[in-house]
Design an enzyme around this catalytic site. Structure first.
Site, mmCIF file in Angstrom:
data_model
loop_
_atom_site.group_PDB
_atom_site.id
_atom_site.type_symbol
_atom_site.label_atom_id
_atom_site.label_comp_id
_atom_site.label_asym_id
_atom_site.label_seq_id
_atom_site.Cartn_x
_atom_site.Cartn_y
_atom_site.Cartn_z
ATOM 1 C CG ASP A 11 163.142 42.513 96.851
ATOM 2 O OD1 ASP A 11 163.938 43.207 97.432
ATOM 3 O OD2 ASP A 11 161.828 41.576 96.473
ATOM 4 C CD GLU A 71 164.566 47.207 95.079
ATOM 5 O OE1 GLU A 71 164.957 47.105 94.032
ATOM 6 O OE2 GLU A 71 163.977 46.647 96.019
ATOM 7 C CG ASP A 143 159.459 38.785 97.654
ATOM 8 O OD1 ASP A 143 159.467 39.635 98.395
ATOM 9 O OD2 ASP A 143 158.648 37.727 97.660
#
Length: 169
Positions: A11, A71, A143
């Protein structure tokens, strides 16, 4: 006999880049590790990007994943913040690519749909479902929980024709 595939989910973020590692064998998932690479927000941008690079490279060396998923960036109203996030995302894609891994990309809505069943949801729902899917998972914040969700999403989608083609190519 099939062997477990070790997947790292990333992420990306300039301040904090979350990472999460799972092993996938068929439909079974096993938590391996998760954490957050942090950069010094008082340092110059180039130094911060180096910190993210070095931290992720260390994680990859330790965790030895076979596949990676990152992502995709969403565009927000602040162009400067979006650009910086894009640079952090570049690091998040570069490190596993340099390690020889194919890097899959998933939209935030695809990650949410894979983990909570719908394309929209809040952080609490994601955390709850990550804990349901990976009961032994520990994470140090949003996160790393999001990174585990990205790894879970990849585990669910990795058998798709597009991903198999990427591996073959």
């Amino acid at each position: 006999m099939n062997e477990a595939i070790r997947i790292i989910g990333i992420d990306p973020g300039l301040r904090r880049t979350g990472w999460g590692v799972v092993e996938s064998l068929g439909n079974a998932l096993r938590f391996v590790a998760a954490g957050t690479v942090r950069s010094d927000d008082k340092a110059a941008l180039a130094v911060r990007l180096c910190q993210l690079h070095d931290g992720l490279a260390e994680v990859l060396a330790r965790a030895a994943p076979q596949e990676a998923a990152v992502e995709q960036t969403f565009v927000n109203k602040d162009a400067t913040a979006t650009l910086k996030l894009g640079q952090a995302r570049g690091i998040a894609m570069l490190v596993p690519a340099r390690a020889g891994l194919v890097v899959a990309e998933y939209a935030p809505n695809a990650v949410k749909k894979a983990v909570i069943g719908v394309g929209h949801g809040d952080k609490k729902q994601i955390h709850m479902m990550v804990k349901v899917l990976l009961p032994k998972a520990t994470f140090d914040g949003d996160d790393s929980a999001d990174a585990l969700a990205i790894a879970i999403c990849h585990a669910h989608h990795r058998q798709s024709a597009a991903y198999r083609l990427a591996l073959a190519g």
